[in-house]
Design a protein around this motif. Structure first.
Motif, short mmCIF file in Angstrom:
data_model
loop_
_atom_site.label_atom_id
_atom_site.label_comp_id
_atom_site.label_asym_id
_atom_site.label_seq_id
_atom_site.Cartn_x
_atom_site.Cartn_y
_atom_site.Cartn_z
N UNK A 38 13.47 9.07 -11.19
CA UNK A 38 14.22 7.99 -10.54
C UNK A 38 13.40 7.37 -9.41
N UNK A 39 12.76 8.20 -8.60
CA UNK A 39 11.93 7.70 -7.50
C UNK A 39 10.77 6.87 -8.04
N UNK A 40 10.17 7.32 -9.14
CA UNK A 40 9.08 6.58 -9.76
C UNK A 40 9.58 5.24 -10.30
N UNK A 41 10.73 5.24 -10.92
CA UNK A 41 11.32 3.98 -11.44
C UNK A 41 11.63 3.02 -10.30
N UNK A 42 12.21 3.53 -9.20
CA UNK A 42 12.52 2.68 -8.04
C UNK A 42 11.25 2.07 -7.46
N UNK A 51 1.88 11.85 -10.04
CA UNK A 51 1.25 13.17 -10.04
C UNK A 51 2.31 14.28 -10.06
N UNK A 52 3.34 14.12 -9.23
CA UNK A 52 4.40 15.13 -9.17
C UNK A 52 5.10 15.26 -10.52
N UNK A 53 5.42 14.13 -11.15
CA UNK A 53 6.09 14.17 -12.45
C UNK A 53 5.20 14.81 -13.50
N UNK A 54 3.93 14.49 -13.48
CA UNK A 54 2.98 15.10 -14.42
C UNK A 54 2.94 16.62 -14.23
N UNK A 55 2.88 17.05 -12.98
CA UNK A 55 2.85 18.49 -12.68
C UNK A 55 4.14 19.16 -13.14
N UNK A 56 5.27 18.55 -12.83
CA UNK A 56 6.57 19.15 -13.19
C UNK A 56 6.76 19.22 -14.70
N UNK A 116 0.83 -1.21 0.00
CA UNK A 116 0.00 0.00 0.00
C UNK A 116 0.86 1.25 0.00
N UNK A 117 1.93 1.25 0.79
CA UNK A 117 2.84 2.42 0.83
C UNK A 117 3.48 2.64 -0.53
N UNK A 118 3.91 1.56 -1.18
CA UNK A 118 4.52 1.69 -2.51
C UNK A 118 3.51 2.18 -3.54
N UNK A 119 2.29 1.68 -3.48
CA UNK A 119 1.27 2.14 -4.42
C UNK A 119 0.94 3.62 -4.19
N UNK A 120 0.91 4.04 -2.93
CA UNK A 120 0.70 5.47 -2.64
C UNK A 120 1.85 6.30 -3.18
N UNK A 121 3.08 5.82 -2.98
CA UNK A 121 4.25 6.53 -3.50
C UNK A 121 4.16 6.64 -5.02
N UNK A 122 3.80 5.54 -5.67
CA UNK A 122 3.69 5.52 -7.12
C UNK A 122 2.73 6.61 -7.59
N UNK A 123 1.58 6.70 -6.95
CA UNK A 123 0.58 7.70 -7.32
C UNK A 123 1.11 9.12 -7.08
N UNK A 124 1.76 9.34 -5.93
CA UNK A 124 2.30 10.68 -5.63
C UNK A 124 3.39 11.07 -6.63
N UNK A 125 4.32 10.15 -6.92
CA UNK A 125 5.39 10.46 -7.86
C UNK A 125 4.86 10.67 -9.27
N UNK A 136 14.63 18.35 -10.35
CA UNK A 136 13.41 17.80 -9.73
C UNK A 136 12.75 16.75 -10.61
N UNK A 137 12.71 17.01 -11.90
CA UNK A 137 12.13 16.04 -12.83
C UNK A 137 12.96 14.76 -12.83
N UNK A 138 14.28 14.89 -12.89
CA UNK A 138 15.15 13.71 -12.89
C UNK A 138 15.01 12.90 -11.60
#
Length: 106
Positions: free
Chosen positions: A56-60, A25-30, A14-23, A50-52
């Motif tokens: 990377x966080x999204x890929x991880x 959204x953040x990447x889309x915004x950036x 659940x934590x990883x899925x939440x991170x995936x969604x946050x990252x 920030x984009x890079x």
């Protein structure tokens, strides 16, 4: 009351899925203002960094979710021993146990 390994794994998923969604959204915004990063208050160099880092966080995070699906999540990619759940709770996308992680940076 002890928490079972299954419950901990479910919590980590659940934590990883939440991170995936946050990252995501953040990447889309950036990247939506990638041609005009000053729109978000960043100079171009900061926006690119920030984009890079978000990519990377999204890929991880994506790789950690993939390892969960494959059944290899929580196993060190170098020594093949289990990564302590306490480490995974702090760093859910960890690929290595602490000793092997330290050898990665030498």
């Amino acid at each position: 009351m002890s928490v079972s390994a299954h419950d901990r794994l479910h919590t980590l998923r659940n934590a990883l899925q939440d991170q995936f969604e946050r990252y995501t959204h953040k990447l889309t915004t950036l990247t939506a203002h990638g041609t005009a990063p000053e729109h978000e208050g960043f100079d171009r160099q900061t926006a690119v960094a920030l984009i890079d880092s978000t990519r990377q966080a999204l890929a991880d995070t994506t790789q950690a979710l993939k390892r969960m699906t494959e059944g290899t999540y929580g196993r060190c990619e170098q020594c093949q021993l289990d990564i302590p759940v306490e480490r995974l709770e702090i760093l859910p996308h960890a690929r290595f146990c602490v000793p092997c992680q330290q050898t990665q940076h030498r």
